[in-house]
Scaffold this motif. Structure first.
Motif, short mmCIF file in Angstrom:
data_model
loop_
_atom_site.label_atom_id
_atom_site.label_comp_id
_atom_site.label_asym_id
_atom_site.label_seq_id
_atom_site.Cartn_x
_atom_site.Cartn_y
_atom_site.Cartn_z
N GLY A 263 -32.42 -0.39 -70.89
CA GLY A 263 -33.51 0.15 -70.08
C GLY A 263 -33.09 1.12 -68.99
N ALA A 264 -31.80 1.42 -68.87
CA ALA A 264 -31.35 2.33 -67.79
C ALA A 264 -31.81 3.76 -68.05
CB ALA A 264 -29.83 2.28 -67.67
N ASN A 265 -32.27 4.44 -66.98
CA ASN A 265 -32.62 5.86 -67.06
C ASN A 265 -31.38 6.73 -66.81
OD1 ASN A 265 -35.10 4.29 -65.95
ND2 ASN A 265 -35.95 6.17 -66.84
N LEU A 266 -30.53 6.25 -65.90
CA LEU A 266 -29.26 6.91 -65.57
C LEU A 266 -28.23 5.80 -65.45
CD1 LEU A 266 -30.36 9.17 -62.56
CD2 LEU A 266 -29.97 9.95 -64.89
N VAL A 267 -26.95 6.16 -65.43
CA VAL A 267 -25.91 5.15 -65.19
C VAL A 267 -24.94 5.65 -64.13
CG1 VAL A 267 -26.06 4.21 -67.53
CG2 VAL A 267 -24.36 5.99 -67.00
N GLN A 268 -24.29 4.71 -63.45
CA GLN A 268 -23.26 5.06 -62.47
C GLN A 268 -21.96 4.36 -62.85
OE1 GLN A 268 -24.67 4.17 -58.50
NE2 GLN A 268 -26.17 5.84 -58.52
N ILE A 269 -20.87 5.10 -62.66
CA ILE A 269 -19.54 4.61 -63.04
C ILE A 269 -18.70 4.46 -61.78
CG2 ILE A 269 -17.52 5.01 -64.52
CD1 ILE A 269 -19.28 6.99 -66.14
N GLY A 270 -18.18 3.25 -61.56
CA GLY A 270 -17.41 2.97 -60.35
C GLY A 270 -15.94 2.77 -60.65
N THR A 271 -15.57 1.54 -60.97
CA THR A 271 -14.16 1.18 -61.19
C THR A 271 -13.42 2.17 -62.09
OG1 THR A 271 -14.71 -1.16 -60.87
CG2 THR A 271 -12.66 -0.65 -62.06
N GLN A 272 -13.95 2.44 -63.27
CA GLN A 272 -13.23 3.31 -64.22
C GLN A 272 -13.15 4.73 -63.72
OE1 GLN A 272 -11.69 1.77 -66.60
NE2 GLN A 272 -10.71 3.60 -67.43
N PHE A 273 -14.17 5.21 -63.01
CA PHE A 273 -14.12 6.54 -62.37
C PHE A 273 -12.99 6.56 -61.35
CE2 PHE A 273 -14.92 10.43 -60.48
CZ PHE A 273 -15.37 10.34 -59.16
N GLY A 274 -12.81 5.45 -60.66
CA GLY A 274 -11.70 5.34 -59.71
C GLY A 274 -10.36 5.50 -60.40
N PHE A 275 -10.25 4.93 -61.62
CA PHE A 275 -8.97 5.03 -62.35
C PHE A 275 -8.76 6.42 -62.91
CE2 PHE A 275 -9.37 0.23 -63.64
CZ PHE A 275 -9.05 -0.14 -62.34
N GLU A 276 -9.84 7.06 -63.48
CA GLU A 276 -9.65 8.29 -64.28
C GLU A 276 -9.98 9.58 -63.55
OE1 GLU A 276 -11.09 6.33 -68.50
OE2 GLU A 276 -11.22 8.51 -68.30
N GLY A 277 -10.80 9.52 -62.49
CA GLY A 277 -11.23 10.76 -61.84
C GLY A 277 -12.33 11.43 -62.64
N THR A 278 -12.66 12.68 -62.26
CA THR A 278 -13.88 13.32 -62.78
C THR A 278 -13.77 13.70 -64.26
OG1 THR A 278 -13.05 15.46 -62.02
CG2 THR A 278 -14.61 14.30 -60.56
N LYS A 279 -12.55 13.67 -64.84
CA LYS A 279 -12.48 13.98 -66.29
C LYS A 279 -13.19 12.89 -67.10
CE LYS A 279 -7.71 12.18 -67.16
NZ LYS A 279 -7.90 11.03 -66.34
N ILE A 280 -13.42 11.75 -66.48
CA ILE A 280 -14.11 10.68 -67.21
C ILE A 280 -15.51 11.13 -67.66
CG2 ILE A 280 -15.19 9.55 -65.19
CD1 ILE A 280 -14.55 6.84 -66.56
N PHE A 281 -16.12 12.02 -66.88
CA PHE A 281 -17.49 12.45 -67.23
C PHE A 281 -17.49 13.29 -68.51
CE2 PHE A 281 -19.23 10.40 -63.72
CZ PHE A 281 -18.57 10.73 -62.55
N ASP A 282 -16.39 14.05 -68.73
CA ASP A 282 -16.29 14.81 -69.99
C ASP A 282 -16.09 13.85 -71.16
OD1 ASP A 282 -14.63 16.43 -67.70
OD2 ASP A 282 -15.92 17.75 -68.89
#
Ligand SMILES: C=Cc1c(C(=O)O)[nH]c(=O)[nH]c1=O
Length: 310
Positions: A263-282
């Protein structure tokens, strides 16, 4: 294939955002997120004045996620309001301004400033910080939530999201949804870290973070089932016009797919974004598109909230 989504009148080119608190405390960090494939950024939750936060070590990564008791270190509300005012209205990229006062008065003070400001984006009221010594998470006190929202909507006319802690009991889902359905909120964000966990190092026979005897908020793989349950339970109970941001345990396109299915409209990434940085979004955008392509979905609306039961 499109990863676009919207919350209220706000368009996001991509369903992926950072979670408040991770690599988002400075304007440099926030600019990096806006320059990435993310659909926008969320600021570190702000208090009225700058804060140093808790004593270190206050965050520790593990094989399955992380534990933190940061204690709300941040540059103070004015710093983030200024950034939000300067970076709003970027087409398809939303700045979400997160606030976490240490008292009702501090929250109302910041909301009054937002109401009077030129910032017309989304505000995220964090009622779920587990790491302020002596304070409990406000959102576990349902009447306190009703009171703060009653006071807020006497003057606040802009769009408001609520960051919730995880709930673990069906009657708690019923209660929080009953309270929230009484107010013109734009979205809820489920969940914050699972509060007051404890990671132990058996070699040193010690806790691994210093504040609160080692107790801290748990993020990462540990919490995905709880996050999905909270997204689903709230989706089934909240007014359809209240959107949901799914946060917790996201490491892959598959995890995003599961949050949206619940049911999520959007999602937010915390822990793993901390590990990988902004390349995680690609990476995660690519993985999610692969899954959608395989299943024949053109947009996230095609499967949002369509979780089946047996
Ligand atoms: C706003 C403080 C929070 C913090 C913190 O600054 O300790 N950590 C979390 O996992 N969640 C929070 O909401």
């Amino acid at each position: 294939i499109s990863l676009k989504a919207n919350i209220g009148d706000y368009q996001f080119d991509n369903v992926l955002l950072n979670a408040a608190g991770i690599r988002c405390a400075t304007t440099d960090e926030l600019d990096k997120i806006l320059d990435s494939q993310a659909g926008g950024c969320v600021t570190k939750s702000a208090t009225p004045e700058p804060r140093k936060g808790n004593e270190s070590p206050r965050m520790k990564a593990t094989a399955l996620g992380c534990i933190n008791s940061m204690g709300l270190p941040n540059h103070g509300f004015d710093y983030y309001l200024k950034f939000a005012e300067a970076n709003q209205n970027k087409a398809g990229k939303q700045v979400i301004l997160s606030i976490a006062g240490l008292s009702v008065d501090q929250n109302l003070e910041m909301l009054k400033k937002i109401q009077a400001s030129s910032f017309d984006g989304l505000t995220e009221l964090n009622l779920s910080c587990p790491n302020i010594k002596g304070e409990s998470q406000i959102a576990y006190d349902f009447e306190a939530v009703r009171e703060i929202l009653t006071d807020t909507f006497k003057f606040f006319k802009k769009q408001l999201g609520i960051k919730l802690p995880p709930y673990f009991d069906m009657h708690q889902f019923d209660r929080i949804a009953e309270v929230l359905n009484g107010f013109p909120i734009t979205y809820v964000n489920a969940i914050n870290s699972v509060g007051n966990g404890l990671i132990v190092n058996p070699e040193t026979e010690s806790a691994v973070i210093k504040p609160k005897g080692g107790f801290g908020g748990i993020g990462g793989q540990y919490i995905k089932p709880t996050a999905l349950a909270n997204v689903r339970a709230l989706r089934l109970r909240l007014r359809p016009d209240i959107s949901i941001i799914g946060t917790g345990g996201i490491r892959s396109g598959q995890d995003v797919f599961e949050h949206i299915l619940c049911g999520a409209n959007l999602v937010q990434i915390g822990t793993q974004f901390g590990f990988e940085g902004t390349k995680i979004f690609d990476r995660i955008s690519r993985e999610l598109k692969e899954i959608m392509d395989k299943k024949g979905y053109q947009s996230v609306a095609d499967f949002r909230g369509k979780l089946k039961t047996l």
